[in-house]
Design an enzyme around this catalytic site. Sequence first.
Site, short mmCIF file in Angstrom:
data_model
loop_
_atom_site.label_atom_id
_atom_site.label_comp_id
_atom_site.label_asym_id
_atom_site.label_seq_id
_atom_site.Cartn_x
_atom_site.Cartn_y
_atom_site.Cartn_z
N ASP A 1 8.51 40.74 33.85
CA ASP A 1 8.52 41.00 35.29
C ASP A 1 7.26 41.78 35.63
O ASP A 1 6.81 42.63 34.84
CB ASP A 1 9.77 41.80 35.68
N ASP B 1 11.84 34.41 39.42
CA ASP B 1 12.90 35.03 40.21
C ASP B 1 12.76 34.65 41.68
O ASP B 1 13.76 34.40 42.38
CB ASP B 1 12.85 36.56 40.08
#
Length: 196
Positions: A114, A134
Amino acid sequence: MFGCVALLAVLIDQVAKIVVVATLEGQRPIELPLGISTLRVVRNAGAAFSIGTGMTWIFTIIALGVAVAIIRYAKDLRSTPWAITLGLLLGGAVGNLIDRLVRAPGVFHGHVVDWIEWPAWPFFDGWPVFNLADSCILFGGAFAVLLAGLGYQPDGSRETKASREEAAEEAPDESVEDAPAPADRTPADAAPEVKE
């Protein structure tokens, strides 16, 4: 369309992660102009908001199941909006699945990379760090809710209030008179004759 969107989403996500890991991991976070967002590398062993960090292998199996289900469902697609929507969902799922399969610490236990962090807002300071996969899942889910709410079906048809009413009118009407008599009751016109 479905395949192209999914493939493009996976490629963009994976290329971005490779570049980010090579240039930002171990470095100080980069704050973009005007405080739009901050770029920082975070290895996430769990799901969104770092939920279930000790169950990485479970999320890997779930992601595999979701990807297979989307591919099977997409065989009957006849709608461009739904093709884009399911392509985004598949691309996002596969993008993070690749991380879980090939990144450290090992197969089925890999941590998702991330790297995008929203700035703190006045009433909410708990934004999770996320990635482009995401984002694809988020937008794909939002589009799916919107399309379903507007009545657009994956087969290309559109269900409206008028079409629902028309279908209800065409449905067979089974009245009480047409219903067969229960087995334990004998109709009045079929009563046995009484012998004198």
